[in-house]
Enzyme design. Structure first.
Site, PDB file in Angstrom:
ATOM      1  N   PRO A 141      12.717 -58.455  62.695  1.00  0.00           N
ATOM      2  CG  PRO A 141      10.584 -58.331  63.607  1.00  0.00           C
ATOM      3  CD  PRO A 141      11.542 -59.285  62.983  1.00  0.00           C
ATOM      4  CG  ASP A 165      21.461 -52.842  56.663  1.00  0.00           C
ATOM      5  OD1 ASP A 165      20.628 -53.138  57.522  1.00  0.00           O
ATOM      6  OD2 ASP A 165      21.449 -53.284  55.505  1.00  0.00           O
ATOM      7  CE  LYS A 224      21.183 -49.685  52.268  1.00  0.00           C
ATOM      8  NZ  LYS A 224      20.314 -50.066  51.202  1.00  0.00           N
ATOM      9  N   GLY A 276      14.556 -57.632  59.015  1.00  0.00           N
ATOM     10  CA  GLY A 276      13.317 -58.180  58.472  1.00  0.00           C
ATOM     11  C   GLY A 276      13.565 -59.300  57.492  1.00  0.00           C
ATOM     12  CB  THR A 278       8.615 -58.832  56.596  1.00  0.00           C
ATOM     13  OG1 THR A 278       8.808 -57.501  56.140  1.00  0.00           O
ATOM     14  CG2 THR A 278       7.129 -59.121  56.723  1.00  0.00           C
ATOM     15  CB  ALA A 279       9.066 -54.481  59.740  1.00  0.00           C
ATOM     16  CG  MET A 285      11.623 -47.303  54.710  1.00  0.00           C
ATOM     17  SD  MET A 285      12.565 -47.675  53.222  1.00  0.00           S
ATOM     18  CE  MET A 285      11.544 -48.895  52.440  1.00  0.00           C
ATOM     19  N   GLY A 327       9.431 -51.968  66.747  1.00  0.00           N
ATOM     20  CA  GLY A 327       8.600 -53.120  67.096  1.00  0.00           C
ATOM     21  C   GLY A 327       9.410 -54.356  67.443  1.00  0.00           C
TER      22      GLY A 327
HETATM   23  N1  SAH Z   1      13.484 -55.742  54.867  1.00  0.00           N
HETATM   24  C1  SAH Z   1      12.855 -55.102  55.977  1.00  0.00           C
HETATM   25  C2  SAH Z   1      12.373 -53.699  55.639  1.00  0.00           C
HETATM   26  C3  SAH Z   1      13.441 -52.751  55.226  1.00  0.00           C
HETATM   27  S1  SAH Z   1      12.847 -51.139  54.935  1.00  0.00           S
HETATM   28  C4  SAH Z   1      11.723 -55.948  56.499  1.00  0.00           C
HETATM   29  O1  SAH Z   1      11.343 -56.941  55.862  1.00  0.00           O
HETATM   30  O2  SAH Z   1      11.206 -55.645  57.570  1.00  0.00           O
HETATM   31  C5  SAH Z   1      13.047 -50.371  56.493  1.00  0.00           C
HETATM   32  C6  SAH Z   1      11.727 -50.094  57.146  1.00  0.00           C
HETATM   33  O3  SAH Z   1      11.211 -51.247  57.754  1.00  0.00           O
HETATM   34  C7  SAH Z   1      11.801 -49.105  58.275  1.00  0.00           C
HETATM   35  O4  SAH Z   1      11.825 -47.783  57.790  1.00  0.00           O
HETATM   36  C8  SAH Z   1      10.521 -49.402  59.002  1.00  0.00           C
HETATM   37  O5  SAH Z   1       9.426 -48.850  58.335  1.00  0.00           O
HETATM   38  C9  SAH Z   1      10.429 -50.901  58.870  1.00  0.00           C
HETATM   39  N2  SAH Z   1      10.937 -51.599  60.055  1.00  0.00           N
HETATM   40  C10 SAH Z   1      11.934 -52.487  60.111  1.00  0.00           C
HETATM   41  N3  SAH Z   1      12.099 -52.962  61.342  1.00  0.00           N
HETATM   42  C11 SAH Z   1      11.175 -52.383  62.115  1.00  0.00           C
HETATM   43  C12 SAH Z   1      10.822 -52.459  63.492  1.00  0.00           C
HETATM   44  N4  SAH Z   1      11.479 -53.241  64.341  1.00  0.00           N
HETATM   45  N5  SAH Z   1       9.799 -51.698  63.938  1.00  0.00           N
HETATM   46  C13 SAH Z   1       9.129 -50.894  63.098  1.00  0.00           C
HETATM   47  N6  SAH Z   1       9.418 -50.787  61.787  1.00  0.00           N
HETATM   48  C14 SAH Z   1      10.422 -51.516  61.296  1.00  0.00           C
END
Ligand code: SAH
Length: 459
Positions: free
Chosen positions: A222, A245, A267, A299, A328-329, A380, A409
């Site tokens: 994240p 990205d 994106k 993530g 993941t986030a 998202m 985060g």
């Molecule tokens: N594959 C990624 C998610 C991609 S979708 C994963 O597993 O985390 C993108 C969304 O992930 C963002 O819109 C947000 O909702 C979340 N996200 C990713 N990194 C984040 C972070 N550091 N803090 C908060 N939300 C995050």
């Protein structure tokens, strides 16, 4: 970068060392090891230093003429005035000059070195903390076997031959990495150079022995680089091209191999630098050129990351790939924000949903999301926050259910904004959280106040 690291060729060149004591002796020693001729100038010169081969001793106080013919200068006296004079006169002649332990007077600084000649590692903290530099050197000293020297010499011996046989630079690099990471290296390190050579020749005999391009689909976590996996890091160091990205944090992109090509593919919401199909095609094309392609995603690649679509194309084109999971986030953000997603007092299950559907609407299974004793994590979702809160209330979730928005985060900019289903939309409007943000709904959010840890300066 405060200094440009370079390695200077001083073989058979005259270098001047001003000073005749212990420090001067050490500096002269390094210069001699690098093949220099050393002129030592001091009123008194250590006997051992004066007696060395390739040392010209000048027993005198330093004066400008001692700089004549020198290509590099080191001042190592304990008299700052003399050191200052040496530095000033040398710089006036555009000679590179180092004054021991006095960065202000230096035009170059000397790194700590780890010598596995011809392999050489130089360390510097740019004067910030020489002790830290030495500690790091000590660590790597134990990591890099002594006989790496041998391996480097072996590689040097075959460098030209390989260059003429494998003319494509990308393939050549892969060839060498296979050789130096595999059995050939093992043989050299154990001293069996003739077997090593036979294996190398065999690898050279056919282009087919040189690995084809491949793709590593890697989750970068994240944001905090400490949350990378070892495998992610290893592949980041190995790839020829990095396709990344928006979600991949800058410090992480900078940890990829320095000379790797870096391609940014978007994106942000509604701003797709490259469409997904174009990204898929890009990966295929690069791999077909024989490159090792690192597809770096925020993530975990398989959680709302469209990683699945990318490897479907690769599989269809018969391109080798591997997938490396990332944190993941939801998981990273919850930990750093002190929100245990399935704390037994509050939740029996946890759902990950996306607030951004293909057609831009937010058409979720509201009845399922509104059930008690569960945690809902919305990726998202910021854009649809108002709808989210209204729909959950409409489907029976109490208005005072705790809900949090976590901005960026696990990074230095992490910020946790809490409220209830009734209040958070208004709070968010005022606070204007910055993307990316994650929304967490459920009783576990109340634990944030008690369990949050992170940087003391957390907002
Ligand atoms: N594959 C990624 C998610 C991609 S979708 C994963 O597993 O985390 C993108 C969304 O992930 C963002 O819109 C947000 O909702 C979340 N996200 C990713 N990194 C984040 C972070 N550091 N803090 C908060 N939300 C995050």
């Amino acid at each position: 970068m405060n200094y440009l690291p370079i390695f200077a060729d001083v073989r058979n060149k005259l270098c001047l060392v001003v000073g005749g004591g212990e420090v001067a002796k050490r500096k002269a020693g390094v210069l001699l090891e690098a093949g220099a001729k050393v002129r030592v100038v001091a009123p008194q010169i250590d006997d051992e230093l004066a007696g060395q081969k390739n040392v010209e001793s000048v027993v005198a106080r330093f004066e400008a003429s001692h700089l004549d013919g020198a290509t590099l200068v080191i001042a190592a006296t304990n008299d700052r005035e003399v050191n200052k004079l040496v530095s000033g006169l040398a710089q006036a002649r555009n000679l590179p000059v180092n004054v021991v332990d006095d960065p202000e007077l230096c035009s170059f600084i000397m790194p700590a070195i780890l010598d596995r000649s011809p392999l050489m590692v130089a360390f510097s903290s740019g004067g910030a903390s020489p002790v830290l530099t030495r500690l790091l050197r000590g660590k790597l000293e134990t990591l890099i076997p002594q006989n790496y020297s041998r391996l480097a010499a072996f590689a040097e011996r075959f460098r030209e031959l390989v260059k003429t046989r494998v003319t494509n630079p990308a393939k050549r690099r892969i060839f060498w990495e296979n050789a130096l990471e595999g059995v050939v290296a093992e043989k050299v390190l154990t001293g069996d150079e003739s077997s090593a050579e036979a294996m190398l020749q065999q690898m050279l005999a056919s282009e087919d022995n040189i690995q084809r391009g491949e793709v590593y689909l890697v989750g970068a976590g994240p944001g905090d680089p400490d949350l990378l996996t070892f495998r992610a890091l290893r592949l980041m160091q190995k790839a020829d091209v990095v396709v990344y990205d928006n979600l991949v944090s800058k410090p992480i992109v900078e940890m990829t191999r320095r000379d790797a090509q870096r391609i940014f593919v978007g994106k942000k919401r509604d701003d797709h630098t490259l469409r997904q199909e174009e990204i898929n095609e890009l990966l295929v094309r690069l791999a077909k050129e024989g490159k090792r392609v690192l597809r770096l995603k925020g993530g975990d690649p398989f959680i709302f990351g469209r990683g699945g679509e990318e490897i479907e194309t690769l599989a269809a084109e018969n391109i080798p790939f591997q997938v490396v999971p990332g944190i993941t986030a939801a998981s990273g953000v919850a930990s750093y924000a002190g929100i245990p997603l399935t704390h037994r007092d509050y939740a029996q299950s946890c759902m990950f949903v996306t607030g951004n559907l293909k057609d831009g609407t937010m058409n979720l299974d509201w009845a399922a999301l509104s059930r008690p004793k569960q945690t809902v994590v919305v990726y998202m979702g910021l854009h649809g926050l108002n709808t989210l809160c209204a729909k959950l209330i409409e489907h029976g979730m109490p208005q005072d259910t705790p809900i949090a928005i976590v901005q960026q985060g696990t990074t230095q900019n992490q910020r946790v904004i809490t409220g209830t289903l009734a209040t958070l939309p208004g709070i968010a409007e005022r606070e204007k959280p910055q993307a990316p943000t994650l929304i967490i709904v459920g009783g576990v959010v109340t634990l944030h106040k008690k369990l949050a840890w992170f940087h003391p300066q957390q907002k």
